[in-house]
Design a protein around this motif. Structure first.
Motif, PDB file in Angstrom:
ATOM      1  N   LEU D  65     -36.194 -24.574 -52.685  1.00 58.96           N
ATOM      2  CA  LEU D  65     -36.945 -25.251 -53.753  1.00 58.96           C
ATOM      3  C   LEU D  65     -36.290 -26.528 -53.151  1.00 58.96           C
ATOM      4  O   LEU D  65     -35.671 -26.836 -53.086  1.00 58.96           O
ATOM      5  N   LYS D  66     -37.319 -27.060 -51.975  1.00 57.41           N
ATOM      6  CA  LYS D  66     -37.969 -28.403 -51.652  1.00 57.41           C
ATOM      7  C   LYS D  66     -37.920 -29.584 -52.759  1.00 57.41           C
ATOM      8  O   LYS D  66     -39.322 -29.322 -52.744  1.00 57.41           O
ATOM      9  N   ARG D  67     -36.743 -30.716 -52.956  1.00 58.50           N
ATOM     10  CA  ARG D  67     -38.161 -32.277 -53.393  1.00 58.50           C
ATOM     11  C   ARG D  67     -38.869 -32.815 -52.482  1.00 58.50           C
ATOM     12  O   ARG D  67     -38.426 -33.163 -51.150  1.00 58.50           O
ATOM     13  N   LEU D  68     -40.803 -33.130 -52.567  1.00 62.84           N
ATOM     14  CA  LEU D  68     -40.988 -33.435 -51.296  1.00 62.84           C
ATOM     15  C   LEU D  68     -41.283 -35.126 -52.871  1.00 62.84           C
ATOM     16  O   LEU D  68     -41.953 -35.960 -51.233  1.00 62.84           O
ATOM     17  N   GLY D  69     -40.675 -35.055 -53.705  1.00 61.16           N
ATOM     18  CA  GLY D  69     -41.486 -35.911 -53.687  1.00 61.16           C
ATOM     19  C   GLY D  69     -41.504 -36.141 -56.143  1.00 61.16           C
ATOM     20  O   GLY D  69     -40.799 -35.334 -55.684  1.00 61.16           O
ATOM     21  N   HIS D  72     -42.577 -33.195 -57.835  1.00 60.31           N
ATOM     22  CA  HIS D  72     -43.459 -32.598 -55.855  1.00 60.31           C
ATOM     23  C   HIS D  72     -42.676 -31.668 -55.926  1.00 60.31           C
ATOM     24  O   HIS D  72     -41.720 -32.158 -55.087  1.00 60.31           O
ATOM     25  N   TYR D  73     -42.778 -30.026 -55.046  1.00 61.55           N
ATOM     26  CA  TYR D  73     -41.688 -29.444 -54.901  1.00 61.55           C
ATOM     27  C   TYR D  73     -42.837 -27.781 -53.704  1.00 61.55           C
ATOM     28  O   TYR D  73     -43.767 -27.602 -53.762  1.00 61.55           O
ATOM     29  N   LEU D  74     -41.599 -28.214 -52.530  1.00 61.77           N
ATOM     30  CA  LEU D  74     -42.726 -27.219 -51.824  1.00 61.77           C
ATOM     31  C   LEU D  74     -41.262 -25.900 -52.213  1.00 61.77           C
ATOM     32  O   LEU D  74     -40.041 -25.734 -52.286  1.00 61.77           O
ATOM     33  N   LEU D  75     -41.633 -24.665 -52.445  1.00 65.66           N
ATOM     34  CA  LEU D  75     -41.401 -23.829 -52.667  1.00 65.66           C
ATOM     35  C   LEU D  75     -41.440 -22.249 -51.444  1.00 65.66           C
ATOM     36  O   LEU D  75     -42.320 -22.086 -51.357  1.00 65.66           O
ATOM     37  N   LYS D  76     -40.836 -21.734 -51.273  1.00 61.11           N
ATOM     38  CA  LYS D  76     -40.140 -21.044 -50.314  1.00 61.11           C
ATOM     39  C   LYS D  76     -39.573 -19.784 -50.701  1.00 61.11           C
ATOM     40  O   LYS D  76     -38.556 -19.435 -50.964  1.00 61.11           O
ATOM     41  N   HIS D  77     -40.017 -18.545 -50.572  1.00 62.56           N
ATOM     42  CA  HIS D  77     -39.955 -17.518 -51.490  1.00 62.56           C
ATOM     43  C   HIS D  77     -40.059 -16.185 -50.548  1.00 62.56           C
ATOM     44  O   HIS D  77     -41.049 -16.515 -49.392  1.00 62.56           O
ATOM     45  N   THR D 171     -40.172  -4.874 -43.616  1.00 60.93           N
ATOM     46  CA  THR D 171     -40.699  -4.167 -44.841  1.00 60.93           C
ATOM     47  C   THR D 171     -40.656  -5.872 -45.577  1.00 60.93           C
ATOM     48  O   THR D 171     -39.330  -6.497 -45.699  1.00 60.93           O
ATOM     49  N   GLY D 172     -41.829  -6.364 -45.918  1.00 65.78           N
ATOM     50  CA  GLY D 172     -40.958  -7.323 -46.774  1.00 65.78           C
ATOM     51  C   GLY D 172     -42.420  -8.567 -47.102  1.00 65.78           C
ATOM     52  O   GLY D 172     -43.566  -8.627 -46.307  1.00 65.78           O
ATOM     53  N   SER D 173     -42.348  -9.185 -48.070  1.00 63.62           N
ATOM     54  CA  SER D 173     -43.087 -11.140 -48.904  1.00 63.62           C
ATOM     55  C   SER D 173     -43.387 -11.749 -48.901  1.00 63.62           C
ATOM     56  O   SER D 173     -41.942 -11.875 -49.494  1.00 63.62           O
ATOM     57  N   GLY D 174     -43.171 -12.888 -48.420  1.00 66.18           N
ATOM     58  CA  GLY D 174     -42.547 -14.338 -48.290  1.00 66.18           C
ATOM     59  C   GLY D 174     -44.351 -14.942 -49.357  1.00 66.18           C
ATOM     60  O   GLY D 174     -45.561 -14.466 -48.108  1.00 66.18           O
ATOM     61  N   ILE D 175     -43.746 -16.259 -49.479  1.00 64.81           N
ATOM     62  CA  ILE D 175     -44.763 -16.976 -49.791  1.00 64.81           C
ATOM     63  C   ILE D 175     -43.918 -18.391 -49.551  1.00 64.81           C
ATOM     64  O   ILE D 175     -42.592 -18.698 -50.090  1.00 64.81           O
ATOM     65  N   GLU D 176     -44.894 -19.473 -48.686  1.00 68.81           N
ATOM     66  CA  GLU D 176     -44.771 -20.939 -49.255  1.00 68.81           C
ATOM     67  C   GLU D 176     -45.888 -20.996 -49.573  1.00 68.81           C
ATOM     68  O   GLU D 176     -46.860 -21.980 -49.315  1.00 68.81           O
ATOM     69  N   ILE D 177     -45.385 -22.526 -50.854  1.00 69.42           N
ATOM     70  CA  ILE D 177     -46.137 -22.621 -51.632  1.00 69.42           C
ATOM     71  C   ILE D 177     -45.947 -24.213 -52.829  1.00 69.42           C
ATOM     72  O   ILE D 177     -44.383 -23.838 -52.899  1.00 69.42           O
ATOM     73  N   GLU D 178     -46.815 -24.667 -52.753  1.00 63.45           N
ATOM     74  CA  GLU D 178     -45.404 -26.286 -52.819  1.00 63.45           C
ATOM     75  C   GLU D 178     -46.817 -26.265 -54.494  1.00 63.45           C
ATOM     76  O   GLU D 178     -48.108 -26.188 -54.986  1.00 63.45           O
ATOM     77  N   PHE D 179     -45.917 -27.451 -55.309  1.00 67.51           N
ATOM     78  CA  PHE D 179     -46.428 -27.993 -56.883  1.00 67.51           C
ATOM     79  C   PHE D 179     -45.968 -29.537 -57.218  1.00 67.51           C
ATOM     80  O   PHE D 179     -45.233 -29.337 -56.419  1.00 67.51           O
ATOM     81  N   LYS D 180     -47.442 -29.943 -57.827  1.00 72.33           N
ATOM     82  CA  LYS D 180     -46.858 -31.296 -58.260  1.00 72.33           C
ATOM     83  C   LYS D 180     -46.666 -31.266 -59.844  1.00 72.33           C
ATOM     84  O   LYS D 180     -46.828 -29.764 -60.153  1.00 72.33           O
ATOM     85  N   ASP D 181     -46.261 -32.074 -60.102  1.00 72.48           N
ATOM     86  CA  ASP D 181     -46.490 -31.724 -61.938  1.00 72.48           C
ATOM     87  C   ASP D 181     -45.066 -30.408 -62.260  1.00 72.48           C
ATOM     88  O   ASP D 181     -45.524 -30.174 -62.806  1.00 72.48           O
ATOM     89  N   VAL D 182     -43.981 -30.433 -61.335  1.00 72.22           N
ATOM     90  CA  VAL D 182     -43.170 -29.213 -62.098  1.00 72.22           C
ATOM     91  C   VAL D 182     -42.138 -29.911 -61.877  1.00 72.22           C
ATOM     92  O   VAL D 182     -42.234 -31.028 -60.975  1.00 72.22           O
ATOM     93  N   SER D 183     -41.222 -29.555 -62.999  1.00 73.63           N
ATOM     94  CA  SER D 183     -39.893 -30.409 -62.528  1.00 73.63           C
ATOM     95  C   SER D 183     -37.870 -29.023 -62.763  1.00 73.63           C
ATOM     96  O   SER D 183     -38.663 -28.100 -63.377  1.00 73.63           O
ATOM     97  N   TYR D 184     -37.829 -29.619 -61.646  1.00 71.78           N
ATOM     98  CA  TYR D 184     -36.249 -28.577 -61.534  1.00 71.78           C
ATOM     99  C   TYR D 184     -35.248 -29.001 -62.428  1.00 71.78           C
ATOM    100  O   TYR D 184     -34.757 -30.462 -62.885  1.00 71.78           O
TER     101      TYR D 184
END
Lengths: 554, 357, 357, 554
Positions: D65-69, D72-77, D171-184
């Protein structure tokens, strides 16, 4: 034990909305027997009220609930609204996510799930189709149509089993619908209380309700004033997100971005467009479809920095303090009552709302629990009673945060008080799917507090004057008793005769003051509302039921 | 009839007169009552006891909270007038029941006590002189003093092991004769009996007074009269804790609550013998820990004008520092006789500057 | 040395012996202690008082909860042995402090009281005979009785208004002479002084006993001895409530708690004069409402074997029905003298069958 | 003011599921900043665990989980599951109401809303597309595909913006997904605690989590035992409604009603079919499509009267008491722990479930609040931690109803205790949409009580033995002090010499017993779990982030 990936995806399915909600009916508010039935009443009544209001008709609603067996009921509902054109009947009653209320307008219902949800519940619990009657104006002609329909869950559409036209001289719609696994209750969460509160919040409505014992309640309207038609309100710039703008851009026919903004949002003038263009550098003449997320975000950020006129509020139509007082007085016959309708405010920067509050004290105010009257909070949103989830509601929170002792109420919970709060908005921020509680937005909670405290001050004044008058009387009594004692004993002590002391007595008892206070406490006469309750006559039950079925509304 | 009783009758009549006068002038009558609030209780440095100051409150016929009390005062006044006239006494409890027949009664005993005190301060006459007596008997006295009550004469060394009990009517008792050289008052009856058993009355040629805790009005009056009339020193020996200190101090300098009668009750020359904080150290006594309430009370005492002498300031500070308190009877650690054999002779000799046995 | 004190010494020695014997046989020693639990307190219909039954408890050296008490009993035993040997007495409080020097102390006064009582019942010897005395003095006595304590002789009508105070050592006092025809005990000192003031001692030729609430051991012993030695009837007049009833009943039939000494303390022939529920009705006395606790207490009394006589059953039931109680002094409603002028003569004459004045 | 009916219906609209949830995102659990992010973690982690389980792989999950602002976060799973075939990628991530988990099987997720809901939230708050990587077996070949996709809200489908294949050896799956208005947040409701509890409930999973400060937590698996593959369980006759039967009849290809019943329901044998036919008179050879509601109702009523074997339970795969103890011990390092897996039970007559419970006492059990350890309740359903709405949950209700004082715990709230409860079922009766609390069904509450009380008795025994040992020591001390006193004083009283008393002393102190008790209190050694926490080195932050991006999972 490893399985092949493609094998896993053989089971991949796509569901329709009906299928989805069939598996998740609690998402429609259908959980628990009492709650399920109250939600059904809620959906049908709000639909009728909204429909009548949209065409400016004084609502006249008839509901009959018949018990068919344990937890098994037949509900007959009819109104005098505009009716539904033939082509839309199955859409309204048998298709989820379809509806006419997706505009930004003050209305009671909102989701396109109400009627179809009721039909789904009926079908899931009884397997029976429902019977719809609609009378509507087709051009200049009045048309009547009766349909028996089912909901095709797999396709999320309606199936017409039977259809016949009939002649009619008025408009309106009605439904006959059966439920199992529901139950009728007189509790605060039950269907009867729901109707009672609806009448308080909608004094212009007339509702006739015949309960499962055959008892018929007639709630006459307290006013003949037709409430004004609420108007659609365009969203305010302070209330939109970048996603909203992109969504607008995709759905528009407009050629230029600036026209889209000016026509879809309120308070956006040509001057503002210019200001935005200068600040963001975005070409306002661009085609809306070409607007990127970055640009939308830049516009929203610019909105945040700019000053706009407050959102338009002419779309909001409150009940009005006078009407509220009427509703309260006629139902609760209180010793004292007062109400207020506040000026519009906005929450989250751009959604306007109006708070209305009323207090009734004494008489039949509060809820009778055992032999004691306890306080009750009557929550409303856009005139619709909120029945469940009161714990987390903005109204509850605001009222609980008030120090009632400052208003002469020592223990709110155990006082004979009804507090009425109605929130009017095009966009009430409900907390959950069931729309049974309002999110405690800071501005809303503050406004409810302010409104309630304002009228609570009037209550306090009433209670104080009443107490003061009582005290003055007690005070006079004390002097009348004791002045003679002091003087007699003094004479005995001094070994002299008892002198004349009328003048001193007059001076210490203040009689004039007491008379004055009593005058100030007088309340205006209240005419009790006509809630006609007709007991079923002592004939065999089926007879009573048959008689009702002849009611021309069905 | 004794002279002070005649004075009482005149003052009672005057109280009635004052009210009647105002009524005749068509004014709302009121009485001025010396305030018994803390603000009006003043420590007289010269006299060394508390007395009432000049402040007065008003009780008006026109005040809803005051009129009932005013009526009660008049009724009590008439009751007392009758008692003094027929030369009898009554307890406060008896008056409370008698008041059943009055035009205005009392809600409870405390209320009638308050009204009685109001009359005492208003008229400047003590309740005993108005014929009202407390129920409680006073202290026990053992030793060589001859008294006369009505026609009966007796010596307090010849009345059995429990000695003479001071009656509430002590002012009617005559002190006929005594040869004692001192008076020793002790807080507990345990200590009193110990002293009788060890023949302290003979060995120290003293009167022994068993206070039974806080000294009753009658006991304080007896000690004051004994001090005045026998002209011998008075010593008080109590538990070594703030409560023991204060039992002694109320005998010495009077209580704030009875500021209006301290001139008859206080014995400013009486001396506190112990148990002091120094005694606890010097005699290594068994102690209990001071409780929070004890410490708070000690601090109150330290700020009280009656305790401003160096002796008290030192002992109070020492006790707080020690954090301990000790009872009178704790000397028993060294054997039952130790207190009579050692402690009293040591302490009193030191004060009087010569051996006492 | 008196004979009962020699018996005490022998019994104390025997208690030590019993423990030593077992140790020598390599067994875990234990003592048998007559139970003082309610189950072992038995009302003796013939004697008309409570006494202890046959049930006994064991105090074993091998029981963790009992060994400390056993050690304490041995220490108290040795202390008493010494007291009796040197012919002195001590208060329980003094013993508590003396115990500081022992190998095992007491946590609090109550604990040492319990152990003392254990020894009393185990050895069948009263605490007074072991040299241990309560602190509290007994009642006040006024009237014509001549007593001798050590070498001093005196008459309880010649000791001032407060009369004679019964000492804890009443068993050492000799009853020399008396001509009274009866004894009247009253609950409050207010009533005692009223009777003295109204000269009831002469008018009724009676001893007046001021109980000061629940009667002390010394008072009960005095009344019992007076009843036995003067051979006159004893009357008790208390407040008309369950507590007043029971103060009288403890004098008459003893308390359960002191079942082991009631044979010396109870006066089964004493009579309760009032205030009864019937008095409340007949004299229309000022009353207070019975509190819940009063009613509960009355119901307890009704079930108590000491109250099984018809008189008590009727009066208790009547009081519960009335729902009211009244104080002794409430007769003052009719004037201060009413109780002496009317109530006592009426009631006593009715019992004795002849006028008493 | 009256409007024409047809005019009203001009505004009639039909919405897609995506449009609907775009307006009602709180129905997906997205309300509040902390909760929204925790729900995202929940959806992604449960999907990975379910996917691995279905193909028998030990799960290995990486989240960054990276904080972008601000907010505002970028999540890589990424996971090592079976991956998703190319054709299904947009269905899984961009289509609501589509999924592979509509079977009657014990699984963590269930609604077909999880992944697409996350994408919807991302898109609504940031407007950004998401990047998906899937590696999967296509026949015998391993295939890798990377896609950038958006969700077309109006159509409820996916739009592929970009697509490229790549080579892969797993095998496997992954996603990179951004969110705003959320908090850790580190609170009990936050994402970190969610992961910690997931690890306790799934000791076979390995999770690596890198938090927004750059700190990297590695939760190694506590066991290498692959949990058995749960099986689909046919519904039990006692658990079906008439509506379910009609629904089955409509969707089947079977020719005869009896075959449909025998194949679609469990425990329905030919003998039972005969019994039904005789009792109801319904022809069991009828075509399923011709079955009427009345007939379905008759069959269900007959089901209610009949006796069936209990529902099959081989489909339910609990964690197992041994694994639970392992999970608890290694994370909480308790002074004492115990766990139980109960036998299957059924609620509402036909839905089988298993309750598992564990208790940890002392050590790091409970939650540290200030300097005090307070009790914590860790709720799980099918191994998934339940984070919100604990008040109304069956687990909370059951645990609160236990009189803990009977088990040596004087005040549960303030004891250093963690209570773990997991409910395993093909059909956990969740109370609300968010699936955060379990309905207090009578049988479930009773079973949780029973399970917990059973292990609480072990806790009580431990606490009691511990206390008893302490008491025995204190007891001995008392005798050593007092026996000499009694004997010395007795001798003084008797005026004799002090005798020898060693033997009696030995007898009364019980030394052997004390030694024995101390032995019984010994706990087995616990090897603490390897939670590797790596602090970011003190280089500039971007460097750390770049380094991680090279991680081959992304």
């Amino acid at each position: 034990m490893e399985r092949d990936t493609s094998e896993l995806f053989e089971e991949f399915k796509e569901l329709t909305a009906s299928e989805f909600f069939r598996r998740n009916k609690q998402m429609l508010g259908f959980s628990g027997k009492i709650r399920s039935l109250t939600i059904v009443f809620h959906e049908l009544i709000t639909n009728s009220l909204d429909a009548c209001e949209e065409v400016g008709i004084l609502p006249d609603i008839t509901i009959e609930l018949k018990r068919l067996g344990k937890d098994h009921y037949l509900l007959k509902h009819a109104d005098n609204g505009p009716g539904i054109p033939e082509d839309y009947i199955t859409k309204v009653y048998c298709q989820m996510f379809a509806g006419s209320k997706f505009r930004n307008i003050q209305s009671r219902g909102q989701q396109g799930l109400g009627c179809s949800g009721c039909v789904l519940l009926s079908q899931m619990t009884t397997g029976q189709p429902v019977k719809i009657r609609s009378r509507y104006k087709d051009g200049n002609e009045l048309k009547g149509i009766e349909m028996t329909v089912k909901l095709d869950v797999k396709k999320n559409t309606g199936i017409i089993l039977n259809k016949k036209e009939f002649e009619t001289d008025r408009t309106g719609s009605g439904i006959e619908i059966e439920f199992k696994d529901v139950s009728y209750s007189m509790s605060e969460q039950g269907a009867y209380e729901y109707i009672r509160r609806t009448v308080i919040g909608n004094p212009h409505a007339r509702i006739v309700f015949k309960d499962p014992t055959g008892r018929k309640y007639t709630f006459e309207r307290a006013t003949d004033k037709i409430p004004p038609l609420p108007k659609e309100v365009l969203p305010h710039p302070k209330g939109v997100t970048a996603d909203d703008i992109i969504y607008l851009c995709k759905g528009t026919n407009k050629k230029r971005f600036k026209n889209l903004l000016m026509d879809s949002l309120s308070r956006v003038s040509a001057a503002k467009i210019k200001e935005i263009q200068e600040a963001t550098g975005i070409d306002m003449n661009k085609r809306p479809k070409s607007i990127t997320w970055k640009e939308a975000e830049a516009v929203v950020q610019q909105f945040d920095k700019m000053k706009f006129m407050a959102p338009p509020t002419n779309g909001l139509k409150p009940i009005g303090s006078e009407q509220i007082e009427k509703g309260i007085n006629e139902i609760l016959l209180p010793e004292f009552s007062t109400a207020i309708t506040r000026k519009p405010q906005a929450y989250r920067g751009g959604v306007s709302f109006i708070v209305e509050a009323g207090i009734a004290y004494g008489g039949n105010s509060g809820r009778l629990i055992g032999s004691q009257r306890k306080a009750e909070i009557m929550r409303f949103a856009n005139r619709v009673p909120l029945t469940f989830d009161q714990g987390s509601c903005a109204i509850t929170e605001a009222l609980k945060s008030i120090d009632w002792r400052r208003y002469g109420v020592r223990d709110l919970d155990n006082a004979p008080i009804s507090v009425f709060v109605n929130i009017i908005s095009t966009n009430v921020p409900y907390l959950s799917t069931g729309k049974q509680s309002v999110a405690p937005e800071e501005e809303i909670v503050r406004e409810i507090r302010q409104a309630t405290m304002k009228i609570a001050r009037k209550l306090e004044k009433y209670i104080r004057t009443k107490k003061a008058a009582k005290n003055e009387e007690m005070r006079a009594k004390i002097f009348e008793d004791l002045v003679p004692v002091v003087i007699k004993q003094s004479a005995l002590l001094a070994e002299k005769d008892v002198p004349e002391y009328n003048k001193v007595m007059d001076e210490v008892t203040h009689k004039a003051k007491i008379m004055d206070m009593k005058n100030r406490l007088k309340q205006p006469e209240i005419k009790p509302m006509e809630v006609k309750t007709e007991e079923p006559e002592m004939r065999i039950k089926t007879e009573i039921e048959e008689e009702l079925s002849e009611d021309e509304n069905f | 009839m004794m002279k002070h009783k005649e004075i009482a009758l005149n003052k009672l009549r005057g109280m009635g007169d004052e009210v009647l006068e105002k009524i005749l002038q068509e004014e709302v009558p009121s009485l001025k009552i010396p305030s018994r609030g803390t603000g009006n209780i003043i420590y007289n440095q010269d006299k060394r006891y508390f007395e009432l100051g000049e402040r007065k409150g008003t009780r008006s016929l026109g005040n809803v909270k005051q009129i009932k009390k005013m009526a009660q005062m008049m009724c009590v006044g008439n009751f007392c007038k009758e008692l003094v006239n027929i030369q009898k006494t009554a307890t406060m409890r008896e008056m409370y029941y008698v008041s059943e027949g009055w035009d205005v009664g009392f809600d409870n005993q405390q209320e009638s006590n308050n009204i009685t005190e109001d009359i005492e301060v208003t008229l400047g006459v003590s309740r005993e002189n108005l014929g009202l007596l407390p129920e409680e008997d006073g202290a026990s006295v053992y030793g060589d003093i001859t008294l006369r009550d009505d026609d009966v004469e007796f010596n307090a060394k010849k009345l059995g092991k429990s000695g003479y009990t001071i009656p509430p009517t002590i002012d009617d008792v005559e002190f006929v004769d005594s040869n004692v050289e001192r008076i020793i008052a002790v807080e507990t009856m345990g200590m009193y009996h110990r002293m009788v058993q060890e023949k302290a009355y003979d060995r120290f040629n003293t009167l022994i007074v068993g206070l039974k805790g806080q000294a009753a009005r009658a006991t304080r009056r007896f000690i004051r009269r004994a001090s005045d009339e026998l002209q011998v020193p008075v010593y008080i020996c109590n538990d070594g804790d703030p409560w023991g200190f204060h039992i002694a101090m109320v005998i010495i300098s009077g209580s704030a609550k009875l500021a209006h009668v301290n001139h008859d009750l206080a014995t400013p020359d009486a001396k506190f013998l112990g148990v002091t904080a120094s005694d606890i150290e010097n005699y290594d006594l068994p102690t209990d820990k001071l409780k929070d309430i004890d410490v708070a009370r000690l601090k109150e005492l330290a700020a009280d004008p009656r305790y401003k002498a160096d002796f008290w300031q030192t002992e109070i500070k020492k006790m707080i520092k020690l954090g301990r308190k000790a009872e009178q009877q704790s000397f028993s650690k060294y054997g039952l006789e130790y207190i009579v054999d050692n402690y009293f002779p040591n302490k009193i000799s030191a004060i009087e500057g010569k051996p006492i046995e």
